[in-house]
Design an enzyme around this catalytic site. Sequence first.
Site, short mmCIF file in Angstrom:
data_model
loop_
_atom_site.label_atom_id
_atom_site.label_comp_id
_atom_site.label_asym_id
_atom_site.label_seq_id
_atom_site.Cartn_x
_atom_site.Cartn_y
_atom_site.Cartn_z
N TYR A 162 -2.36 -0.42 9.89
CA TYR A 162 -1.96 -0.43 8.54
C TYR A 162 -0.44 -0.43 8.06
O TYR A 162 -0.13 -1.41 7.41
CB TYR A 162 -3.51 -0.01 8.15
CG TYR A 162 -3.64 -0.19 7.30
CD1 TYR A 162 -4.53 -2.22 6.43
CD2 TYR A 162 -2.96 0.19 5.21
CE1 TYR A 162 -3.85 -2.63 5.17
CE2 TYR A 162 -3.35 -0.13 4.27
CZ TYR A 162 -4.24 -1.11 4.49
OH TYR A 162 -4.21 -2.26 2.73
N SER A 206 0.82 -1.47 -0.02
CA SER A 206 -0.34 0.16 -0.11
C SER A 206 1.13 1.22 -0.20
O SER A 206 2.51 1.33 0.36
CB SER A 206 -0.70 0.04 1.66
OG SER A 206 -1.50 1.13 0.88
#
Length: 269
Positions: A144, A131
């Site tokens: 995350y 990501s």
Amino acid sequence: MDKKVVLITGSSSGIGKSIGTYLTQKGFTVYGTTRNPKNYPDFKEFELVQLDVKDVESIQKAVSHLISKENRLDILINNAGVGITGPIEETPHEEILNVFETNFHGPIHVMKAVLPQMRKQGGGIIINITSIAGYMGLPFRGFYSATKGALGLITEALRMETKDFGVKITNVAPGDFATNIASGRYHSPVIKGSAYEEKYGKTLKGIDEDVDGGGDPIQVAEAVYKIINRKNPKIHNPVGAFLQKFSLRLKKILPDKVYEKLLLNHYKL
């Protein structure tokens, strides 16, 4: 030449499904995975097999099933993952462990399961879906960011360890795309009276709006297809809106505090 065989984890919806559908249309033999294929009785895009990235036995079983049918595995796309938001101080530790088990340990388990076969056949491709958030510590998304950043570093290390095996290892780092990730994301509750109540509440709303207004996940599928067809794929492949990718360039050249100020302004903190 026989069709190349692809295994994509977490592919019953979202980015994984888009990649699987796109590669099937391009002539690949695609196997997707989900924790419970019975939940998708009408799924026709490609074959779904049972696999839970937190369960090593299920990983071994799925990989063995695929190899017994196809006698090879050319491409692994580690896509399965979960989202998590919350103040670091207030996020339950069991949820921290869960997101690391899914987003970090899970892909490692799958890579360990497929590498012997790729080594045996003299080559393969592993693409880890990380990501853009993994390149920076984002407020209220710290865990995350940490899982995806850690997976990116493992990708770098494993490339060097396996360079003599003919296995190409890289990562694709999506920005915000319109998927259902928000529905499966763990949100630490906004606690009434908490020191983080106001700022976390506003940030959480903005995070969901960014996903809802994100791009078409087919862009990630197209990026994956290009990587598969490259002789020497790059290590890092960010995919997303111009500003999201440009933010990575800014992080490299700006002083840390200046970049932090940009993030604070973006999140209105």
